[in-house]
Structure formats: structure tokens, C-alpha cells
Write a protein that holds these residues in place. Structure first.
Motif, mmCIF file in Angstrom:
data_model
loop_
_atom_site.group_PDB
_atom_site.id
_atom_site.type_symbol
_atom_site.label_atom_id
_atom_site.label_comp_id
_atom_site.label_asym_id
_atom_site.label_seq_id
_atom_site.Cartn_x
_atom_site.Cartn_y
_atom_site.Cartn_z
ATOM 1 N N UNK A 24 0.770 -1.112 -0.093
ATOM 2 C CA UNK A 24 -0.113 -0.013 -0.042
ATOM 3 C C UNK A 24 0.912 1.367 -0.144
ATOM 4 N N UNK A 25 1.952 1.199 0.289
ATOM 5 C CA UNK A 25 2.978 2.579 0.527
ATOM 6 C C UNK A 25 3.711 2.545 -0.882
ATOM 7 N N UNK A 26 3.748 3.865 -1.099
ATOM 8 C CA UNK A 26 4.827 4.272 -2.317
ATOM 9 C C UNK A 26 6.169 4.561 -1.666
ATOM 10 N N UNK A 55 -11.716 -6.523 10.597
ATOM 11 C CA UNK A 55 -10.368 -7.665 10.969
ATOM 12 C C UNK A 55 -9.262 -7.410 10.011
ATOM 13 N N UNK A 56 -9.329 -6.710 8.855
ATOM 14 C CA UNK A 56 -8.128 -6.604 7.927
ATOM 15 C C UNK A 56 -7.688 -5.423 8.108
ATOM 16 N N UNK A 57 -6.078 -5.008 8.000
ATOM 17 C CA UNK A 57 -5.225 -4.029 8.146
ATOM 18 C C UNK A 57 -5.610 -3.131 6.721
ATOM 19 N N UNK A 58 -6.171 -2.082 6.861
ATOM 20 C CA UNK A 58 -6.511 -1.375 5.544
ATOM 21 C C UNK A 58 -5.799 0.191 5.510
ATOM 22 N N UNK A 59 -5.308 0.438 6.583
ATOM 23 C CA UNK A 59 -4.624 1.852 6.632
ATOM 24 C C UNK A 59 -3.637 1.815 7.654
ATOM 25 N N UNK A 60 -2.587 2.964 7.498
ATOM 26 C CA UNK A 60 -1.518 3.300 8.463
ATOM 27 C C UNK A 60 -1.175 4.861 8.472
ATOM 28 N N UNK A 79 -5.007 -0.322 -1.744
ATOM 29 C CA UNK A 79 -5.388 0.009 -3.021
ATOM 30 C C UNK A 79 -6.898 -0.237 -3.129
ATOM 31 N N UNK A 80 -7.283 -1.133 -2.612
ATOM 32 C CA UNK A 80 -8.912 -1.734 -2.724
ATOM 33 C C UNK A 80 -9.884 -0.703 -1.754
ATOM 34 N N UNK A 81 -9.218 -0.165 -0.926
ATOM 35 C CA UNK A 81 -10.221 0.796 0.351
ATOM 36 C C UNK A 81 -9.764 2.333 0.107
ATOM 37 N N UNK A 86 -10.839 6.208 4.693
ATOM 38 C CA UNK A 86 -10.079 5.601 5.413
ATOM 39 C C UNK A 86 -8.712 6.476 5.641
ATOM 40 N N UNK A 87 -8.352 7.212 4.748
ATOM 41 C CA UNK A 87 -7.193 8.175 5.219
ATOM 42 C C UNK A 87 -7.669 9.239 5.913
#
Length: 141
Positions: A24-26, A55-60, A79-81, A86-87
Motif C-alpha cells: 500500500x505504501x509508495x 479485521x483486515x489492516x486497511x491503512x496506517x 488500494x482496494x480501500x 480511510x485516509x
């Protein structure tokens, strides 16, 4: 977004976070390893904020505060979220943390070539400061 849960990462989350950043990170950072992230969480247990959905990690986001400035790193959404809030939820949690700690200004590390990120940061109210250029040097112990 009803089941979006924002919380500080725990030590048992770190392997999942490192794997998540690869998707997920650039770009990568010299600190993107187990030792680097363990040091972060040990020094400031609330700095690494994660978003989970179902229960799934979707962002940080890393919301670091040094007592003077508020620094944001590693805002990443799977990318799917993306484009689902979320951001924005992660940034709201980071900014709330900064206010509680007495912070008055946040800055973000954003890659110059990541136009998608530029749009997201602008939408969140952040703006580039053209007169500042960040100079960096990797430190080794």
C-alpha cells in the motif's frame, strides 16, 4: 465504513504493518524493517496508528511528535480501500493526537512524484511549502 476501527498498533501488529506497506505504501524507507518499527512503538506506543476493517489492516499513519513539531509519515491505504474515507479517518486520529499533546502544526513527508498523494494531502488541508526543502541523511549507528 461502519466497521472501520482506528487504534494504535501493538507489537503483535508489526509484521502485518511491514507486509502492508509493501502493498500500500509508495516507496520505501530505511526504517521499513522490524527493528525500526519496534523502536518507534517502544519509544512512542501511540505514534503508529492503524485502520482495520472487518479485521483486515486497511491503512496506517505514523503521527510522530517530538515535543515541538508534529510529523506525519507512512499515510497508506490499501488500494482496494482508497477513496472510502480511510485516509481521512487516519488523519483525523493523528491530528486529534497532536492536539492532545499540545502540537500546533503538522507536516507531512510526501514524495515529490506521488501526484495521487498530493491531491489527497491538499484535500485534507495540507499545502506544500515551496521555500522549504527537506535535506536528509541516513544515519547509521
Amino acid at each position: 465504513m461502519n466497521d472501520l476501527h482506528i487504534r494504535a498498533a501493538a507489537p503483535e501488529d508489526l509484521d502485518a504493518v511491514l507486509a502492508f506497506w509493501k502493498v500500500a505504501a509508495e516507496g520505501t524507507s530505511i526504517s521499513d524493517d522490524r527493528d525500526g518499527v519496534e523502536r518507534l512503538v517502544a519509544r512512542d506506543p501511540d505514534a503508529l496508528i492503524i485502520a482495520e476493517q472487518g479485521g483486515e489492516l486497511v491503512g496506517t499513519v505514523i503521527a510522530g511528535f517530538d515535543g515541538w513539531r508534529c510529523h506525519l509519515y507512512r499515510l497508506a491505504v490499501h488500494p482496494e480501500h482508497r477513496r472510502q474515507g480511510v485516509g481521512s479517518a487516519l488523519l483525523a486520529a493523528a491530528e486529534e493526537r497532536f492536539v492532545r499533546l499540545g502540537g500546533r502544526r503538522g507536516d507531512a513527508m510526501v514524495l515529490q512524484w506521488n501526484e495521487t498523494a498530493h491531491h489527497a494531502w491538499r484535500a485534507a488541508g495540507y499545502a506544500p511549502e515551496e521555500h522549504w526543502r527537506r535535506w536528509v541523511k541516513p544515519l547509521t549507528g
